[in-house]
Write an enzyme that holds these catalytic residues in place. Structure first.
Site, PDB file in Angstrom:
ATOM      1  CG  ASN A 155      46.852  43.657  26.589  1.00  0.00           C
ATOM      2  OD1 ASN A 155      46.918  44.633  27.333  1.00  0.00           O
ATOM      3  ND2 ASN A 155      46.501  43.748  25.340  1.00  0.00           N
ATOM      4  CD  GLU A 253      42.952  54.445  23.263  1.00  0.00           C
ATOM      5  OE1 GLU A 253      42.213  53.766  22.509  1.00  0.00           O
ATOM      6  OE2 GLU A 253      43.458  55.521  22.924  1.00  0.00           O
ATOM      7  CB  CYS A 287      43.258  45.818  22.460  1.00  0.00           C
ATOM      8  SG  CYS A 287      44.645  46.869  21.990  1.00  0.00           S
ATOM      9  CD  GLU A 475      46.002  58.276  25.248  1.00  0.00           C
ATOM     10  OE1 GLU A 475      47.117  57.745  25.367  1.00  0.00           O
ATOM     11  OE2 GLU A 475      45.162  58.320  26.162  1.00  0.00           O
TER      12      GLU A 475
HETATM   13  P1  NAD Z   1      40.653  45.662  33.236  1.00  0.00           P
HETATM   14  O1  NAD Z   1      39.675  46.669  32.813  1.00  0.00           O
HETATM   15  O2  NAD Z   1      40.211  44.565  34.113  1.00  0.00           O
HETATM   16  O3  NAD Z   1      41.880  46.357  34.017  1.00  0.00           O
HETATM   17  C1  NAD Z   1      42.651  47.378  33.439  1.00  0.00           C
HETATM   18  C2  NAD Z   1      43.247  48.227  34.546  1.00  0.00           C
HETATM   19  O4  NAD Z   1      42.194  48.901  35.220  1.00  0.00           O
HETATM   20  C3  NAD Z   1      43.985  47.438  35.615  1.00  0.00           C
HETATM   21  O5  NAD Z   1      45.100  48.180  36.045  1.00  0.00           O
HETATM   22  C4  NAD Z   1      42.955  47.324  36.720  1.00  0.00           C
HETATM   23  O6  NAD Z   1      43.490  47.130  38.010  1.00  0.00           O
HETATM   24  C5  NAD Z   1      42.276  48.681  36.612  1.00  0.00           C
HETATM   25  N1  NAD Z   1      40.921  48.739  37.175  1.00  0.00           N
HETATM   26  C6  NAD Z   1      40.005  47.747  37.291  1.00  0.00           C
HETATM   27  N2  NAD Z   1      38.880  48.211  37.859  1.00  0.00           N
HETATM   28  C7  NAD Z   1      39.073  49.535  38.072  1.00  0.00           C
HETATM   29  C8  NAD Z   1      38.275  50.578  38.639  1.00  0.00           C
HETATM   30  N3  NAD Z   1      37.032  50.360  39.088  1.00  0.00           N
HETATM   31  N4  NAD Z   1      38.796  51.821  38.710  1.00  0.00           N
HETATM   32  C9  NAD Z   1      40.028  52.077  38.254  1.00  0.00           C
HETATM   33  N5  NAD Z   1      40.843  51.126  37.743  1.00  0.00           N
HETATM   34  C10 NAD Z   1      40.368  49.877  37.640  1.00  0.00           C
HETATM   35  O7  NAD Z   1      41.317  45.124  31.895  1.00  0.00           O
HETATM   36  P2  NAD Z   1      42.383  43.958  31.739  1.00  0.00           P
HETATM   37  O8  NAD Z   1      41.692  42.656  31.958  1.00  0.00           O
HETATM   38  O9  NAD Z   1      43.593  44.290  32.537  1.00  0.00           O
HETATM   39  O10 NAD Z   1      42.785  44.106  30.199  1.00  0.00           O
HETATM   40  C11 NAD Z   1      42.125  43.473  29.154  1.00  0.00           C
HETATM   41  C12 NAD Z   1      41.186  44.422  28.459  1.00  0.00           C
HETATM   42  O11 NAD Z   1      41.895  45.568  28.023  1.00  0.00           O
HETATM   43  C13 NAD Z   1      40.560  43.833  27.205  1.00  0.00           C
HETATM   44  O12 NAD Z   1      39.202  44.172  27.189  1.00  0.00           O
HETATM   45  C14 NAD Z   1      41.293  44.532  26.068  1.00  0.00           C
HETATM   46  O13 NAD Z   1      40.573  44.625  24.874  1.00  0.00           O
HETATM   47  C15 NAD Z   1      41.536  45.860  26.672  1.00  0.00           C
HETATM   48  N6  NAD Z   1      42.636  46.545  26.007  1.00  0.00           N
HETATM   49  C16 NAD Z   1      42.338  47.598  25.181  1.00  0.00           C
HETATM   50  C17 NAD Z   1      43.370  48.249  24.510  1.00  0.00           C
HETATM   51  C18 NAD Z   1      43.088  49.419  23.601  1.00  0.00           C
HETATM   52  O14 NAD Z   1      44.038  50.096  23.214  1.00  0.00           O
HETATM   53  N7  NAD Z   1      41.851  49.694  23.247  1.00  0.00           N
HETATM   54  C19 NAD Z   1      44.692  47.828  24.681  1.00  0.00           C
HETATM   55  C20 NAD Z   1      44.939  46.747  25.518  1.00  0.00           C
HETATM   56  C21 NAD Z   1      43.904  46.114  26.194  1.00  0.00           C
END
Ligand code: NAD
Length: 496
Positions: A155, A253, A287, A475
């Site tokens: 995102n 996060e 997020c 962080e």
């Molecule tokens: P996601 O969890 O699908 O993927 C995030 C990252 O993790 C990607 O690089 C993905 O390839 C990797 N990944 C996926 N499965 C994995 C595994 N089993 N082991 C290791 N890595 C793995 O999330 P997304 O769809 O890319 O992002 C959206 C989500 O992120 C939303 O839920 C949003 O709320 C959250 N988000 C949170 C914050 C925060 O600061 N709390 C900030 C931005 C986004």
């Protein structure tokens, strides 16, 4: 694979290299729904190479003075700034966000991430204590951990990746990054920046690929003692399970379902304007975006009317056009997820006051380009009312798109109950001119950050993170320095 489409490569030991098994994933331009690049479908072998490079780079990088590391971070920031326009255009195309968001908020913040930690590492002091035990001096040594695994979502691609890289390398670690497979473009270009400014080889390595094939081997790697992850709550769970047996240092996060609480005595116009931004910035794909608005009864009708009127004025369009106020969603799957939740809202008895559908082409900005955008992942900003505040799933589950619900409330106690009645606890915002009430309510909302009469103001020294299922750890400023270093207590008996 499509002819003439660019192939990204992994960035390992200062060089762009093909994935070992030469497999690639398609990467789509969200505004037209077409493949525009291929990204390495890396696996354990590529991760092993990257970790090896990072491990070899560690002794030399970690033994540099903090002044030398700080100088390097400033150089990275300056070079990124020189190429800001190029980075912003790529980010917009890759993610679907508007060029305005990319060039005025996200790439500048990525630059600032490096500048901030370049300064922070020079001014950080380690504690020392003397007494109460006589003739004893204690001081704290901080050391980097080694190779950090940094995993980021789609995102805010460069913004969130650099939020991890900058403190990791400022404190003397080296790293292997695994950016989202859906938004590889700016991470790919970052390698060029590192080489231009002379960052030693292997200090930052970038491996592309999906979660199970590339992310998971990084999480499970024996030589990676720390994982900083930003992404979905479900993925966070898996990462926690995989990292725990190895006792890794972990920062998660995760997702959110952020409430915006609006009392009758708010500064009305400012509150409506900011709530529009907090609901729909970056298509609602931040997020920290507000996803549930709770408005006190006395101003509810007036608020809803003005909020809907302003929402209807948001201009959807080609993300690359400066006239567009909202771009495209990240993927077709994500678009379908949004549609699912809007249908669920209808099934739950909610009323869709505006949006609730893909836009007609004629209403999307872009003139003659409209035709090209017809397969893009656009969705109208959507306002929903009439859901049951305690039982609706739409009010409890993360949607992460341009969808906002508005619910009325009468008392402070009631709205605190509504706000906290979810499994998440990332952010909140609160609007009132009553100072006592602001302090009282802010302290009772279960979240990591509460914005009072504002939204998304970030002082990078402050702790950032979530409670409940929104994450573990903090962080930002000293909290990042704590996370990316190991502290050792040295206790010295001073002889007579
Ligand atoms: P996601 O969890 O699908 O993927 C995030 C990252 O993790 C990607 O690089 C993905 O390839 C990797 N990944 C996926 N499965 C994995 C595994 N089993 N082991 C290791 N890595 C793995 O999330 P997304 O769809 O890319 O992002 C959206 C989500 O992120 C939303 O839920 C949003 O709320 C959250 N988000 C949170 C914050 C925060 O600061 N709390 C900030 C931005 C986004």
């Amino acid at each position: 694979m499509k002819e003439g489409v660019c192939h990204f490569k992994n960035f390992i030991n200062g060089e762009y290299v093909e994935p070992i098994d030469k497999k690639y994933l398609a990467n789509f331009d969200p505004s037209v729904g077409e493949i525009y690049s291929y990204v390495p479908d890396s696996n354990e072998k590529d991760i092993n190479e990257a970790v090896k490079a990072a491990k070899e780079a560690f002794p030399s990088w970690s033994s540099k003075s903090s002044q030398e590391r700080s100088d390097m971070l400033y150089k990275i920031a300056n070079e990124l700034e020189r190429r800001l326009k190029e980075f912003a255009e790529l980010e917009s195309r890759d993610q679907g966000k508007t060029i305005t968001t990319a060039s005025s908020i996200e790439i500048p913040r990525s630059i600032y991430n490096f500048r901030f930690f370049a300064g922070a590492i020079l001014h950080h002091q380690n504690e020392s204590t003397i007494g109460p035990i006589p003739n004893v001096l204690n001081y704290t040594l901080r050391s980097p951990l080694g190779v950090c695994g940094l995993i980021s979502p789609w995102n805010l691609p460069l913004y969130l990746l650099t939020w991890k890289i900058a403190p990791a390398i400022a404190t003397g670690n080296t790293c292997v990054c695994k950016p989202s497979e859906m938004t590889p473009a700016t991470a790919h270009l970052l390698g060029e920046v590192f080489n231009t400014v002379g960052l030693p080889r292997g200090v930052v390595n970038i491996v592309f690929g999906n979660g199970p094939n590339a992310g998971s081997p990084l999480v499970r790697h024996q030589n990676v003692p720390l994982i900083s992850f930003t992404g979905g709550t479900k993925t966070g769970e898996i990462i926690q399970q995989q990292a725990s047996p190895l006792n890794k240092k972990l920062s998660l996060e995760l997702g959110g379902k952020n409430p915006g609480i609006i009392f009758d005595d708010c500064k009305f116009e400012e509150c409506v304007e900011t709530s529009i931004r907090s609901s729909f910035s970056n298509q609602g794909e931040i997020c920290l975006c507000t996803s549930r608005l709770y408005v006190q009864e006395g101003i509810y009708d007036k608020f809803v009317e003005q909020f809907v009127e302003k929402t209807k004025k948001i201009v959807l369009g080609n993300p690359q056009s400066e006239k567009s106020g909202m771009g495209a969603l990240i993927s077709e799957d994500h678009l379908k997820k949004i549609e699912y939740y809007v249908q669920l809202a209808k099934d739950e008895g909610g009323t869709i006051l505006c949006g609730g559908k893909r836009p007609d082409l004629s209403t999307i900005l872009g003139g003659s380009e409209n035709e090209k955008l017809k397969n893009g992942y656009f969705y109208e900003p959507t306002v929903i009312t009439g859901l049951n505040p305690l039982t609706s799933r739409v009010l409890k589950e993360e949607i992460f798109g341009p969808v906002i619900t508005i619910t009325s409330f009468s008392t402070e106690e009631q709205v605190i109950q509504y706000a906290n009645d979810v499994e998440y606890g990332l952010a909140s915002s609160l609007w009132s001119q009553n100072v006592d009430r602001c302090h009282r309510v802010a302290s009772k909302i279960e979240c990591g950050i509460c914005w009072v009469n504002c939204w998304l103001i970030r002082d990078l020294r402050t702790p950032f993170g979530g409670v409940k299922r929104s994450g573990i750890g903090r962080e930002g400023g000293d909290h990042s320095i704590d996370f990316f270093t190991e502290q050792k207590n040295i206790c010295i008996k001073i002889g007579n």
